[in-house]
Design an enzyme around this catalytic site. Structure first.
Site, mmCIF file in Angstrom:
data_model
loop_
_atom_site.group_PDB
_atom_site.id
_atom_site.type_symbol
_atom_site.label_atom_id
_atom_site.label_comp_id
_atom_site.label_asym_id
_atom_site.label_seq_id
_atom_site.Cartn_x
_atom_site.Cartn_y
_atom_site.Cartn_z
ATOM 1 N N ASP A 1 65.567 -2.702 -12.562
ATOM 2 C CA ASP A 1 66.742 -1.829 -12.431
ATOM 3 C C ASP A 1 67.812 -2.126 -13.476
ATOM 4 O O ASP A 1 68.741 -1.329 -13.644
ATOM 5 C CB ASP A 1 67.370 -1.977 -11.033
ATOM 6 N N ASP B 1 68.129 2.809 -5.875
ATOM 7 C CA ASP B 1 66.763 2.307 -5.912
ATOM 8 C C ASP B 1 66.278 2.181 -4.465
ATOM 9 O O ASP B 1 67.072 1.924 -3.566
ATOM 10 C CB ASP B 1 66.738 0.940 -6.610
ATOM 11 N N ASP C 1 68.514 -3.744 -7.367
ATOM 12 C CA ASP C 1 68.478 -5.188 -7.120
ATOM 13 C C ASP C 1 67.464 -5.938 -7.969
ATOM 14 O O ASP C 1 67.457 -7.163 -7.980
ATOM 15 C CB ASP C 1 68.155 -5.445 -5.639
#
Length: 500
Positions: free
Chosen positions: A389, A186, A385
Site C-alpha cells: 500500500d 485497502d 497497512d
C-alpha cells in the site's frame, strides 16, 4: 530503560511502567494504554501480544521480549511526529506569511505618513501629536495575532489528534484532510482483520459437526497453510481435542488426503472432490452461498462419502461498517481496493456498504488507481497497512496508515492511526475540519482587528470626537488580540468527536 537492548527479556510487575516496545513471551495482564492510544479501558494482554513502551501495567506480571528501543519505540515516534507537525506550515500559513511580509512595511509607511500629516496639519504641540500617532500605529498594527493564528490552532489540533490515537505528520496533511472527497480503503488488514478464521461448518445428514471439525482439524495440524491454521484454531476454540493424522499427503492446487483414526479423509476444493468422484451435489449450493458471502469453502469427505464443508474467511473488523457509514454521512465517497477476486471483494463491499469496489488490483497498480481517481478532479485519501500500500499512500493527497501495519506503510503515510480502526479516519477528518475552522476564525479575527485598529491609531476619530488613542491603550489592545487568538485556539481542547 537505557540499558535494554533489542532481544532482551524484561519482567514487568503490576503497577510498573513498560520500559520499551516488545512482545509478551510469558504471563498475561491488563495494560493501560490511554496515554498512547487514548483507549480509556485497560487492554487485556496475553502471550504473543505487543506492548508499548511507557504504558502502565495494571494487574498481572509478565515477561516480554524487547523489539524496539530508544528512538524506534512508539512513544519516541509519537514525540518526533508531533514535533515535526508543530514546526510545519500549512498552505494557509504560507499565504499569511506573504500577507504579513507586505503588511508590516505598509504599516511602517503609514506610521511615517501619519507622523508627517499630524506634524504638518495637527494642533499644537504638533511634534508630540505626530509621535503619538506614529508610535500608536506601529504598536496596534503589530502582526502578532496574525502570525500566531495558524500555528496555535495547528499545535492544538495535532495534540488533539494524538489524544485520540491519531498521529498527524504535518500541517499540510491536516489542512488537506478537511477537503477530502474520496476515501480509498485497502481491504485486507484495513477493513478486515487480515487473518483468516473459521466461520462456518456445514455437515451432511449422517455426520455430526464436531466429528467433521475434529477430523479436519487433526489433519490440518500437519499443514502450514494459513487456512489450515484457521481451522485448527477454530476447532481448539470450541474445546475439541484434535487427534494426530497417521499420514498426510498435500495435493497442490487441490487439497489434502490423509488417514486419521482409521478413516481416509479428503479436504479440499471442488476439483479434488470431482477427481475422486465424490458426490457433493447437495453441498454445492451451500458452498456457493458461502463463496458469495466472501468466504472460502473447503469440502470434507470421509471414506469416500461427502461429510460437509468448513468455511474460512478474513472477517470484517467489528467497527468497519459503522465507520464507513459515518464517512458516507460526512459526504465522502468510499472506495474499496483489493487484490482479491471480484466475488469475494464484492461480498465484503456489500457487507460494509461500499458500492464502488476495485478488485483484482495488483500491488503495483494501487497507486495508479489512486491517481485515476485524482484525475477525476477529486481530493483522494488512501488508507492501508501493508508494504504493497505504500506507493498508493504516497500518491494520495492524504495517506492514512493503520498503526498495526508495516513500518514502510507508516513511513509513506501522512497520518497514522495507532488503534488500527477505521474510526480513526472519521476522527481525523473531523479534527481536520474543526482545526481549520478554528484557523479561519483566528485569521478573520486578527485581520478585522488590524483593519479597525489602524484608522483609530492614525487619529481618524480626533476631528469628530476629539479622541486620540494613546500608545498604552494600543499596547493593551494589541495584547488582547493575541490573547483572543490563543483562547480561541485552546477552545479546540474541548472538542468532542461526533458520534461515529
Amino acid at each position: 530503560m537505557e540499558e535494554v537492548l533489542v532481544g532482551d527479556v524484561v519482567v514487568v510487575r503490576p503497577g510498573e511502567k513498560v520500559p520499551v516496545d516488545g512482545e509478551i513471551v510469558e504471563g498475561s495482564s491488563a495494560v493501560d494504554e490511554s496515554m498512547v492510544t487514548g483507549e480509556s479501558l485497560p487492554v487485556e494482554k496475553k502471550v504473543g501480544d505487543e506492548v508499548i513502551g511507557a504504558t502502565i501495567n495494571k494487574t498481572g506480571a509478565f515477561r516480554f521480549r524487547a523489539t524496539k528501543v530508544g528512538k524506534d519505540t512508539a512513544l519516541a515516534n509519537i514525540i518526533r511526529m508531533v514535533q515535526d507537525a508543530q514546526g510545519s506550515k500549512v498552505p494557509v500559513q504560507r499565504i499569511v506569511d506573504v500577507v504579513s511580509g507586505y503588511f508590516t512595511p505598509s504599516v511602517a509607511i503609514l506610521a511615517i505618513l501619519g507622523f508627517m500629516v499630524w506634524y504638518t496639519f495637527g494642533p499644537e504641540p504638533r511634534l508630540a501629536f505626530g509621535l503619538i500617532v506614529a508610535v500608536t500605529t506601529l504598536i496596534i498594527a503589530c502582526p502578532c495575532a496574525l502570525g500566531m493564528a495558524t500555528p496555535m490552532s495547528l499545535t492544538t489540533g495535532v495534540g488533539l489528534g494524538a489524544l485520540n490515537g491519531i498521529l498527524i505528520r504535518g500541517g499540510e496533511a491536516l489542512q488537506t484532510a478537511q477537503g477530502l472527497e474520496t476515501i480509498v480503503l485497502d481491504k485486507t488488514g484495513t477493513i478486515t482483520h487480515g487473518k483468516p478464521v473459521l466461520t462456518d461448518v456445514v455437515v451432511s445428514s449422517d455426520v455430526d459437526e464436531n466429528t467433521v471439525l475434529r477430523l479436519a482439524g487433526g489433519v490440518e495440524k500437519s499443514s502450514e497453510h494459513p487456512l489450515a491454521a484457521a481451522i485448527v484454531e477454530g476447532a481448539t476454540d470450541r474445546g475439541i481435542t484434535l487427534p494426530d493424522a497417521e499420514n498426510f499427503n498435500a495435493i497442490p492446487g487441490h487439497g489434502i488426503e490423509s488417514r486419521i483414526e482409521g478413516h481416509v479423509l479428503l479436504l479440499g476444493n471442488l476439483k479434488l472432490m470431482r477427481d475422486r468422484k465424490i458426490a457433493i451435489d447437495r453441498l454445492m449450493t451451500e458452498a456457493s452461498t458461502l463463496a458469495d458471502n466472501g468466504k472460502t469453502p473447503m469440502y470434507v469427505a470421509i471414506d469416500g462419502k461427502p461429510a460437509g464443508i468448513v468455511a474460512v474467511a478474513d472477517t470484517v473488523k467489528e467497527d468497519s461498517k459503522e465507520a464507513i457509514g459515518a464517512l458516507q454521512k460526512m459526504g465522502l465517497e468510499v472506495v474499496m481496493i483489493t487484490g482479491d477476486n471480484e466475488r469475494t471483494a464484492k461480498a465484503i463491499g456489500r457487507h460494509v456498504g461500499i458500492e464502488r469496489v476495485l478488485s483484482e488490483v495488483l500491488p503495483q497498480d494501487k497507486a495508479f488507481n489512486v491517481q485515476k481517481l485524482q484525475l477525476e478532479g477529486k481530493k483522494v485519501a488512501m488508507v492501508g497497512d501493508g508494504i504493497n500500500d505504500a506507493p498508493a499512500l504516497a500518491q494520495a493527497d492524504v495517506g492514512f496508515a493503520i498503526g498495526t501495519g508495516t513500518d514502510v506503510a507508516i513511513a509513506a503515510s501522512d497520518i497514522t492511526l495507532i488503534k488500527g480502526s477505521l474510526r480513526g479516519v472519521v476522527l481525523a477528518v473531523q479534527i481536520s475540519r474543526a482545526t481549520m475552522r478554528n484557523v479561519y476564525q483566528n485569521l478573520v479575527g486578527a485581520f478585522i482587528y488590524n483593519i479597525l485598529g489602524l484608522p483609530i491609531a492614525l487619529g481618524v476619530l480626533y476631528p469628530f470626537f476629539g479622541v486620540l488613542l494613546s500608545p498604552l491603550l494600543a499596547a493593551i489592545a494589541m495584547s488582547f488580540s493575541s490573547v483572543t487568538v490563543i483562547t480561541n485556539a485552546n477552545r479546540l481542547k474541548r472538542w468532542k468527536p461526533q458520534s461515529v
